[in-house]
Motif scaffolding. Structure first.
Motif, PDB file in Angstrom:
ATOM      1  N   LEU A  57       0.708  -1.225   0.051  1.00  0.00           N
ATOM      2  CA  LEU A  57       0.147   0.014   0.095  1.00  0.00           C
ATOM      3  C   LEU A  57       0.831   1.247  -0.105  1.00  0.00           C
ATOM      4  O   LEU A  57       1.976   1.360   0.813  1.00  0.00           O
ATOM      5  N   ARG A  58       0.496   2.249  -0.621  1.00  0.00           N
ATOM      6  CA  ARG A  58       1.085   3.745  -0.696  1.00  0.00           C
ATOM      7  C   ARG A  58       0.221   4.551   0.030  1.00  0.00           C
ATOM      8  O   ARG A  58       0.883   5.630   0.207  1.00  0.00           O
ATOM      9  N   LYS A  59      -0.760   4.145   0.558  1.00  0.00           N
ATOM     10  CA  LYS A  59      -1.794   5.149   0.931  1.00  0.00           C
ATOM     11  C   LYS A  59      -2.561   4.325   2.289  1.00  0.00           C
ATOM     12  O   LYS A  59      -2.579   3.002   1.935  1.00  0.00           O
ATOM     13  N   ASP A  60      -3.238   4.982   3.193  1.00  0.00           N
ATOM     14  CA  ASP A  60      -3.975   4.320   4.183  1.00  0.00           C
ATOM     15  C   ASP A  60      -5.133   4.073   3.378  1.00  0.00           C
ATOM     16  O   ASP A  60      -5.840   4.864   2.987  1.00  0.00           O
ATOM     17  N   VAL A  61      -5.691   2.635   3.404  1.00  0.00           N
ATOM     18  CA  VAL A  61      -6.778   2.300   2.896  1.00  0.00           C
ATOM     19  C   VAL A  61      -7.769   1.520   4.220  1.00  0.00           C
ATOM     20  O   VAL A  61      -7.497   0.694   5.006  1.00  0.00           O
ATOM     21  N   ARG A  62      -9.074   2.075   4.176  1.00  0.00           N
ATOM     22  CA  ARG A  62      -9.849   1.789   5.280  1.00  0.00           C
ATOM     23  C   ARG A  62     -10.257   0.241   4.864  1.00  0.00           C
ATOM     24  O   ARG A  62     -10.592  -0.286   3.839  1.00  0.00           O
ATOM     25  N   LYS A  63      -9.950  -0.501   6.155  1.00  0.00           N
ATOM     26  CA  LYS A  63     -10.427  -1.879   6.226  1.00  0.00           C
ATOM     27  C   LYS A  63      -9.263  -2.679   5.518  1.00  0.00           C
ATOM     28  O   LYS A  63      -9.385  -4.060   5.462  1.00  0.00           O
ATOM     29  N   PHE A  64      -8.135  -2.054   5.056  1.00  0.00           N
ATOM     30  CA  PHE A  64      -7.137  -2.762   4.495  1.00  0.00           C
ATOM     31  C   PHE A  64      -5.785  -2.935   5.587  1.00  0.00           C
ATOM     32  O   PHE A  64      -5.143  -3.572   5.760  1.00  0.00           O
ATOM     33  N   GLY A  65      -5.460  -1.334   5.706  1.00  0.00           N
ATOM     34  CA  GLY A  65      -4.159  -1.168   6.591  1.00  0.00           C
ATOM     35  C   GLY A  65      -3.668   0.229   6.272  1.00  0.00           C
ATOM     36  O   GLY A  65      -4.112   0.811   5.383  1.00  0.00           O
ATOM     37  N   ARG A  66      -2.446   0.464   6.954  1.00  0.00           N
ATOM     38  CA  ARG A  66      -1.821   1.582   6.812  1.00  0.00           C
ATOM     39  C   ARG A  66      -0.797   1.620   5.480  1.00  0.00           C
ATOM     40  O   ARG A  66      -0.536   0.589   4.908  1.00  0.00           O
ATOM     41  N   ALA A  67      -0.279   2.772   5.217  1.00  0.00           N
ATOM     42  CA  ALA A  67       0.519   2.834   4.016  1.00  0.00           C
ATOM     43  C   ALA A  67       1.802   1.999   4.365  1.00  0.00           C
ATOM     44  O   ALA A  67       2.445   2.023   5.638  1.00  0.00           O
ATOM     45  N   GLY A  68       2.338   1.301   3.465  1.00  0.00           N
ATOM     46  CA  GLY A  68       3.396   0.424   3.639  1.00  0.00           C
ATOM     47  C   GLY A  68       3.325  -0.885   4.034  1.00  0.00           C
ATOM     48  O   GLY A  68       4.013  -1.797   4.014  1.00  0.00           O
ATOM     49  N   SER A  69       2.070  -1.410   4.409  1.00  0.00           N
ATOM     50  CA  SER A  69       1.556  -2.499   4.604  1.00  0.00           C
ATOM     51  C   SER A  69       1.434  -3.453   3.236  1.00  0.00           C
ATOM     52  O   SER A  69       1.216  -2.961   2.300  1.00  0.00           O
ATOM     53  N   LEU A  70       1.690  -4.678   3.753  1.00  0.00           N
ATOM     54  CA  LEU A  70       1.632  -5.741   2.665  1.00  0.00           C
ATOM     55  C   LEU A  70       0.154  -6.412   3.026  1.00  0.00           C
ATOM     56  O   LEU A  70       0.028  -7.216   3.921  1.00  0.00           O
ATOM     57  N   VAL A  71      -0.813  -6.346   1.910  1.00  0.00           N
ATOM     58  CA  VAL A  71      -1.962  -7.024   2.207  1.00  0.00           C
ATOM     59  C   VAL A  71      -2.314  -7.721   0.739  1.00  0.00           C
ATOM     60  O   VAL A  71      -1.922  -7.386  -0.436  1.00  0.00           O
TER      61      VAL A  71
END
Length: 282
Positions: A57-71
């Protein structure tokens, strides 16, 4: 007739003869078990999980995680929405393999960015709940305060000239009349010495006392009949006995009679004087 009846049961056509012959042949052979290859039906969620790809992730995504997280995310979502909008980046295969070997977290945070409403916590024990319950805030009533001069004017108007109290007087012990028969002179001397050492109670003494708290309570009851006078703030420290009070204590009187009090609120120039009459209770 018997031969005719049995010949009627025999098959009459070639197809019937072949069917009967096949049945007789199969009856003589052991049954063969046929095994079929079965597969465990996979749930929709499991199938979707297999199709997902891991992105960063490059941005915070609701119900997924913060920026930098691997989802994990659906490939179509990444291809059509996230990657064009620069929401997430693809992770190269070799880098993803290394991250898995290092045990990096690759899970979706379903609670990220979701506001959870507070719920009431019900304690099991009522006593514990009563000790830890927070008192409800009560907003104080805002009352416009009166000036010291106006308060003294209202006290001068609504307090009568005399304030009466009723108290039970102390009964004095009477000396025995006449000589006692059979009493010795030594006993008389001891009795006289004991009576002399014993402090003599005041002839006008009362049980208890009349204090400045009693005076203030009586004055407030008189002021309560007027809306403006009821706003006068009067404390025990604003009243004192000018005379007749107990030694070293100007806040109380312990005998019958008429006494003078002074009433002065903070900020006033001169006090208001009134009389306090303490009479015997009938």
């Amino acid at each position: 007739m018997a031969a005719l009846g049995s010949s009627a049961l025999l098959p009459q056509c070639a197809s019937c003869i072949r069917r009967v012959t096949r049945l007789a042949w199969d009856a003589g052979r052991p049954l063969q078990q046929v095994r079929t290859k079965t597969k465990t039906a996979k749930t929709k969620a499991a199938k979707e999980a297999e199709r997902n790809i891991v992105v960063k992730l490059r941005k915070d995504v609701r119900k997924f995680g913060r920026a930098g997280s691997l989802v994990p995310v659906n490939p179509s979502t990444m291809r059509n929405r996230w990657f064009p909008k620069r929401v997430a980046d693809y992770v190269p295969f070799m880098q993803l393999k290394q991250l898995k070997a290092e045990g990096a977290a690759m899970e979706r945070d379903f609670d990220f960015g979701v506001e959870v409403p507070l719920e009431e916590v019900v304690e099991e024990e009522d006593a514990y709940a009563e000790q830890h319950v927070r008192p409800q805030y009560v907003r104080p009533v805002e009352i416009e305060l009166l000036s010291a001069a106006r308060s003294m004017e209202l006290l001068q108007t609504f307090i009568p000239g005399h304030i009466d109290f009723a108290r039970q007087p102390i009964e004095l012990e009477k000396a025995p009349a006449g000589a006692r028969h059979g009493a010795s002179a030594a006993a008389d001397l001891l009795t006289a010495a004991a009576m002399a050492s014993k402090p003599k109670p005041d002839a006008n003494g009362i049980y208890g006392s009349v204090s400045t708290s009693d005076v203030v309570a009586t004055i407030k009851s008189a002021l309560a009949h007027n809306d403006e006078a009821a706003r006068v703030i009067l404390n025990d420290a604003d009243v004192r006995f000018v005379n007749g009070h107990a030694e070293g204590d100007e806040t109380r009187v312990k005998k019958l009679g008429t006494f003078t009090i002074e009433i002065k609120v903070p900020g006033a120039e001169a006090p208001v004087r009134r009389s306090v009459r303490i009479r015997a209770k009938e």
